[in-house]
Design a protein around this motif. Structure first.
Motif, short mmCIF file in Angstrom:
data_model
loop_
_atom_site.label_atom_id
_atom_site.label_comp_id
_atom_site.label_asym_id
_atom_site.label_seq_id
_atom_site.Cartn_x
_atom_site.Cartn_y
_atom_site.Cartn_z
N THR A 41 48.57 21.24 174.90
CA THR A 41 49.68 21.94 174.24
C THR A 41 49.63 23.43 174.54
O THR A 41 50.66 24.05 174.82
CB THR A 41 49.61 21.70 172.73
OG1 THR A 41 49.66 20.30 172.49
CG2 THR A 41 50.76 22.38 172.01
N THR A 42 48.46 24.03 174.49
CA THR A 42 48.37 25.47 174.74
C THR A 42 48.58 25.80 176.21
O THR A 42 49.03 26.89 176.53
CB THR A 42 47.00 26.02 174.27
OG1 THR A 42 45.96 25.30 174.92
CG2 THR A 42 46.87 25.90 172.77
N ARG A 43 48.29 24.89 177.12
CA ARG A 43 48.52 25.15 178.55
C ARG A 43 50.02 25.17 178.84
O ARG A 43 50.47 25.94 179.69
CB ARG A 43 47.87 24.09 179.44
CG ARG A 43 46.36 24.04 179.42
CD ARG A 43 45.73 25.35 179.82
NE ARG A 43 45.23 25.98 178.60
CZ ARG A 43 44.88 27.24 178.48
NH1 ARG A 43 44.97 28.06 179.49
NH2 ARG A 43 44.44 27.72 177.34
N PHE A 44 50.79 24.30 178.18
CA PHE A 44 52.23 24.21 178.45
C PHE A 44 53.04 25.19 177.61
O PHE A 44 54.23 25.35 177.84
CB PHE A 44 52.74 22.79 178.23
CG PHE A 44 52.36 21.85 179.32
CD1 PHE A 44 52.93 21.98 180.59
CD2 PHE A 44 51.42 20.86 179.11
CE1 PHE A 44 52.57 21.11 181.61
CE2 PHE A 44 51.05 20.00 180.13
CZ PHE A 44 51.63 20.12 181.38
N ASN A 45 52.45 25.87 176.65
CA ASN A 45 53.17 26.80 175.79
C ASN A 45 52.79 28.23 176.18
O ASN A 45 52.17 28.95 175.43
CB ASN A 45 52.82 26.51 174.33
CG ASN A 45 53.72 27.26 173.40
OD1 ASN A 45 54.74 27.79 173.80
ND2 ASN A 45 53.33 27.34 172.13
N ARG A 46 53.20 28.63 177.37
CA ARG A 46 52.83 29.96 177.88
C ARG A 46 53.95 30.99 177.70
O ARG A 46 53.89 32.07 178.28
CB ARG A 46 52.46 29.86 179.35
CG ARG A 46 51.23 29.05 179.58
CD ARG A 46 50.53 29.52 180.81
NE ARG A 46 49.26 28.83 180.94
CZ ARG A 46 48.11 29.44 180.90
NH1 ARG A 46 48.04 30.75 180.74
NH2 ARG A 46 46.99 28.77 181.05
N ASP A 47 54.97 30.66 176.93
CA ASP A 47 56.08 31.60 176.79
C ASP A 47 55.79 32.71 175.79
O ASP A 47 56.56 33.64 175.67
CB ASP A 47 57.36 30.85 176.41
CG ASP A 47 57.20 30.05 175.13
OD1 ASP A 47 56.05 29.83 174.72
OD2 ASP A 47 58.22 29.63 174.57
N ARG A 48 54.71 32.64 175.09
CA ARG A 48 54.39 33.68 174.10
C ARG A 48 53.35 34.64 174.62
O ARG A 48 52.56 34.41 175.42
CB ARG A 48 53.89 33.05 172.82
CG ARG A 48 54.98 32.31 172.13
CD ARG A 48 54.51 31.77 170.82
NE ARG A 48 55.59 31.04 170.19
CZ ARG A 48 55.50 30.51 169.03
NH1 ARG A 48 54.42 30.62 168.31
NH2 ARG A 48 56.50 29.85 168.51
#
Length: 53
Positions: free
Chosen positions: A46-53
């Motif tokens: 989840t954290t690898r794919f949520n790089r927009d922040r």
């Protein structure tokens, strides 16, 4: 079978009354460790794919 008889049978099966309780192949440490590993893997993905922040 009546409804009460079926319910009593299901409760006895859920409690493990016919086989003496806990199953020998279910190791709580291994089960908990596997669950922890799976959750940490999901968190990492989840954290690898949520790089927009």
């Amino acid at each position: 079978m009546s409804l009460n008889g079926t319910a009593a049978h299901l409760v006895m099966l859920a409690e493990g009354g016919e086989h003496g309780g806990n199953h020998e192949s279910l190791n709580p440490l291994l089960t908990g460790g596997g669950a922890l590993f799976a959750l940490l893997l999901l968190l990492w993905v989840t954290t690898r794919f949520n790089r927009d922040r």
